[in-house]
Design a protein around this motif. Structure first.
Motif, PDB file in Angstrom:
ATOM      1  N   GLU A 128       0.799  -1.226   0.000  1.00 50.45           N
ATOM      2  CA  GLU A 128       0.000   0.000   0.000  1.00 50.45           C
ATOM      3  C   GLU A 128       0.831   1.276   0.000  1.00 50.45           C
ATOM      4  N   PHE A 129       1.834   1.348   0.872  1.00 49.55           N
ATOM      5  CA  PHE A 129       2.629   2.559   1.038  1.00 49.55           C
ATOM      6  C   PHE A 129       4.094   2.188   1.248  1.00 49.55           C
ATOM      7  N   GLN A 130       4.993   3.062   0.860  1.00 45.47           N
ATOM      8  CA  GLN A 130       6.422   2.846   1.085  1.00 45.47           C
ATOM      9  C   GLN A 130       6.845   3.662   2.302  1.00 45.47           C
ATOM     10  N   PHE A 131       7.006   2.990   3.433  1.00 45.35           N
ATOM     11  CA  PHE A 131       7.436   3.643   4.656  1.00 45.35           C
ATOM     12  C   PHE A 131       8.930   3.449   4.838  1.00 45.35           C
ATOM     13  N   GLY A 132       9.573   4.446   5.403  1.00 46.40           N
ATOM     14  CA  GLY A 132      11.004   4.357   5.665  1.00 46.40           C
ATOM     15  C   GLY A 132      11.320   4.212   7.140  1.00 46.40           C
TER      16      GLY A 132
END
Length: 185
Positions: free
Chosen positions: A7-11
């Motif tokens: 869903e999302f690219q988190f760092g």
């Protein structure tokens, strides 16, 4: 440890914001005792207070607000009343139970001693495993994380933790509980 998020690219965690009763004391603890560099300070508009950020590694920060009219924390509500292994760890829904900082496995025991040398009251070392108790006081092959807990000057519970193994699909084996299962609901 990483699994892909579709869903999302988190760092990671950009910052976690807590509330301090005394910003100078917070700076003394997080920078002085824990060695975290203070990287940004903000005076909030209209005398609302301050917002300070400390580098906690990996590009992440832990931040604190200081509000002149903030109410005091309530042990057992805003934070756990005791450290794990020493008493009740329940806190209120919406509260922050604790913050865990990743430390290197090879430095874990040295950091435990070092915190005690700095005068910080620490919990016993907990070797978290899948036993009915959830942890052991003895390191064994089933331990997936080692940790110990302590408090900051305002009573926020903190943890130094190190992963000891990668997770597999077998590590996700419990159904999620619902609000209807909570006592008194």
């Amino acid at each position: 440890m990483a699994q892909e998020n579709s869903e999302f690219q988190f760092g990671g965690i950009h910052h976690l914001a807590l509330v301090s009763s005394d910003m100078q004391r917070t700076v003394d603890f997080y920078s002085g005792v824990l060695g975290m560099p203070l990287v940004k300070t903000i005076e909030l508009p209209r005398g609302m207070g301050q917002h300070f950020f400390f580098d906690c590694g990996g590009g992440d920060t832990i931040a604190f607000f200081w509000f002149p009219d903030a109410p005091d924390g309530v042990p057992g509500v805003s934070a756990p009343a005791a450290l794990p292994g020493e008493g009740e760890i329940v806190s209120a829904v919406g509260s922050m139970n604790h913050v865990a900082f990743t430390v290197p496995p090879g430095e874990f025991e040295r950091y435990y001693v070092r915190m005690q040398e700095k005068g910080v009251d620490v919990s016993p070392i907990l070797d978290h495993d899948d036993s009915p108790a959830g942890s052991s006081r003895v390191l064994h092959p089933g331990v997936y994380v080692r940790s110990f807990y302590f408090r900051d000057p305002d009573g926020a519970m903190l943890e130094f933790a190190c992963w000891l193994r990668a997770f597999t699909p077998a590590d996700v084996a419990h159904p999620a509980r619902t609000g209807a299962e909570r006592a008194g609901v």
